[in-house]
Scaffold this motif. Structure first.
Motif, PDB file in Angstrom:
ATOM      1  N   HIS A 110      11.385   6.757  -7.091  1.00  0.00           N
ATOM      2  CA  HIS A 110      11.001   8.068  -7.633  1.00  0.00           C
ATOM      3  C   HIS A 110      12.202   9.003  -7.756  1.00  0.00           C
ATOM      4  O   HIS A 110      12.122  10.046  -8.407  1.00  0.00           O
ATOM      5  CB  HIS A 110       9.893   8.702  -6.798  1.00  0.00           C
ATOM      6  CG  HIS A 110      10.280   9.063  -5.391  1.00  0.00           C
ATOM      7  ND1 HIS A 110      11.128  10.101  -5.089  1.00  0.00           N
ATOM      8  CD2 HIS A 110       9.912   8.530  -4.201  1.00  0.00           C
ATOM      9  CE1 HIS A 110      11.265  10.214  -3.775  1.00  0.00           C
ATOM     10  NE2 HIS A 110      10.542   9.256  -3.205  1.00  0.00           N
ATOM     11  N   VAL A 115       6.790  10.917  -3.640  1.00  0.00           N
ATOM     12  CA  VAL A 115       5.939   9.725  -3.652  1.00  0.00           C
ATOM     13  C   VAL A 115       4.776   9.869  -4.617  1.00  0.00           C
ATOM     14  O   VAL A 115       4.516   8.989  -5.450  1.00  0.00           O
ATOM     15  CB  VAL A 115       5.434   9.402  -2.227  1.00  0.00           C
ATOM     16  CG1 VAL A 115       4.399   8.275  -2.271  1.00  0.00           C
ATOM     17  CG2 VAL A 115       6.592   9.016  -1.311  1.00  0.00           C
ATOM     18  N   THR A 147      14.534   5.737  -2.193  1.00  0.00           N
ATOM     19  CA  THR A 147      13.279   6.315  -2.693  1.00  0.00           C
ATOM     20  C   THR A 147      12.408   5.283  -3.406  1.00  0.00           C
ATOM     21  O   THR A 147      11.483   5.647  -4.133  1.00  0.00           O
ATOM     22  CB  THR A 147      13.561   7.495  -3.649  1.00  0.00           C
ATOM     23  OG1 THR A 147      14.259   7.016  -4.809  1.00  0.00           O
ATOM     24  CG2 THR A 147      14.392   8.569  -2.964  1.00  0.00           C
ATOM     25  N   LEU A 149       9.519   2.729  -4.094  1.00  0.00           N
ATOM     26  CA  LEU A 149       8.125   2.676  -3.680  1.00  0.00           C
ATOM     27  C   LEU A 149       7.619   1.235  -3.734  1.00  0.00           C
ATOM     28  O   LEU A 149       8.194   0.387  -4.410  1.00  0.00           O
ATOM     29  CB  LEU A 149       7.275   3.563  -4.584  1.00  0.00           C
ATOM     30  CG  LEU A 149       7.663   5.051  -4.581  1.00  0.00           C
ATOM     31  CD1 LEU A 149       6.719   5.842  -5.481  1.00  0.00           C
ATOM     32  CD2 LEU A 149       7.648   5.620  -3.164  1.00  0.00           C
ATOM     33  N   HIS A 155       0.896   2.293  -1.355  1.00  0.00           N
ATOM     34  CA  HIS A 155       1.489   2.518  -2.675  1.00  0.00           C
ATOM     35  C   HIS A 155       0.890   1.561  -3.699  1.00  0.00           C
ATOM     36  O   HIS A 155       0.565   1.956  -4.827  1.00  0.00           O
ATOM     37  CB  HIS A 155       3.001   2.301  -2.628  1.00  0.00           C
ATOM     38  CG  HIS A 155       3.747   3.253  -1.755  1.00  0.00           C
ATOM     39  ND1 HIS A 155       5.066   3.062  -1.394  1.00  0.00           N
ATOM     40  CD2 HIS A 155       3.360   4.415  -1.149  1.00  0.00           C
ATOM     41  CE1 HIS A 155       5.453   4.052  -0.617  1.00  0.00           C
ATOM     42  NE2 HIS A 155       4.440   4.881  -0.456  1.00  0.00           N
TER      43      HIS A 155
END
Length: 275
Positions: A110, A115, A147, A149, A155
């Motif tokens: 991201h 998030v 960062t 995910l 997620h």
């Protein structure tokens, strides 16, 4: 048991089938081009037909196409998002041409958007795809550095929930382990599988990248080891291979070529672990 490896398509995509058979595998994964550059698949119809025929005649499949490493579905940057969506569209179209049922992709990073925004970006990017019938995009778990995910089962569940597409999941054992889910014992594997089922649902698990890890649990370091020779070890690998809820899930190896051992050695090791 469906077990195979990520094979090269050098010299023609059909060569991946011959290499898979030589390595002792009966399913597998490919890139359609170099994963480190923005490049379109360049697979002609005759080449695709050879791949389809060889796979069918030798009962090798399912195959998975792994998307480019440059794809970032979570990005807040419009230009990178556009390139990522375009690349993914070409991958699902290539999968359709090859009769490959799955295209595997990491969510990406991201890069400061947060998030929630990253997950929204990923889901909406996937929604832009025109996915051919018979092709499914698999969201892959990640080791979770920076960062990026996908290191948290939540997620994966959120992207599946937020997207309008019928998506499924690929779990990478080395990534799951690096992200903090212990897989080094039978009890740990059963706990992790139960948590995945609670959060995402085992009905969404269509592929496992079976890799041992050169680094300890929770380190967020993604480096694969030979089956049974990393920190997951024989007990953990055996527990994954023999877990009753995972018995029919295709296992695709991305293990290293080092110490004089490659895919053939690792595929044989998996077969030895299967009880």
């Amino acid at each position: 048991m469906k077990v195979g490896a990520h094979e090269s398509i050098a010299g023609g995509v059909y060569n991946a089938v011959d290499d898979q058979i030589e390595d002792g595998g009966n399913c597998g994964q490919i890139f359609t081009h170099s994963p480190q550059v923005w490049q379109d698949p360049n697979i002609g119809e005759e080449e695709a037909e050879q791949f389809r025929t060889l796979s069918a005649e030798n009962d090798v499949g399912p195959w998975v196409i792994h998307s480019s490493y440059l794809v970032n579905l979570c990005t807040p940057k419009d230009d990178l998002r556009e390139k990522s969506v375009d690349s993914m569209q070409k991958e699902v179209d290539a999968a359709d041409a090859l009769d490959v049922p799955y295209v595997n992709v990491h969510l990406g990073a991201h890069t400061g958007a947060g998030v929630e925004n990253g997950l929204d970006n990923a889901a909406s990017a996937l929604d832009e795809l025109d996915i051919p019938e018979g092709v499914t995009v698999l969201v892959e778990s990640d080791a979770g550095s920076g960062t990026k995910l996908g290191d948290d089962f939540e997620h994966l569940a959120e992207v599946l929930d937020r997207s309008e597409q019928d998506l499924d999941v690929c779990l990478d054992t080395a990534h799951v382990f690096a992200a903090g889910y212990d897989l080094s014992s039978e009890a740990a594997v059963y706990d992790a599988v139960a948590e995945f089922d609670d959060v995402v649902g085992l009905e969404h698990l269509e592929c496992i990248h079976l890799n041992d890890s050169k680094h300890e649990c929770g380190t967020n370091k993604d480096e694969h080891a030979h089956i049974g020779e990393g920190y997951i070890g024989d007990e953990g690998m055996s527990a994954v291979v023999n877990h009753p809820d995972l018995a029919d899930v295709p296992l695709v190896l991305e293990t290293p070529h080092e110490d004089g051992r490659g895919f053939a050695w690792n595929i044989e090791r998996v077969k030895e672990l299967r009880e």
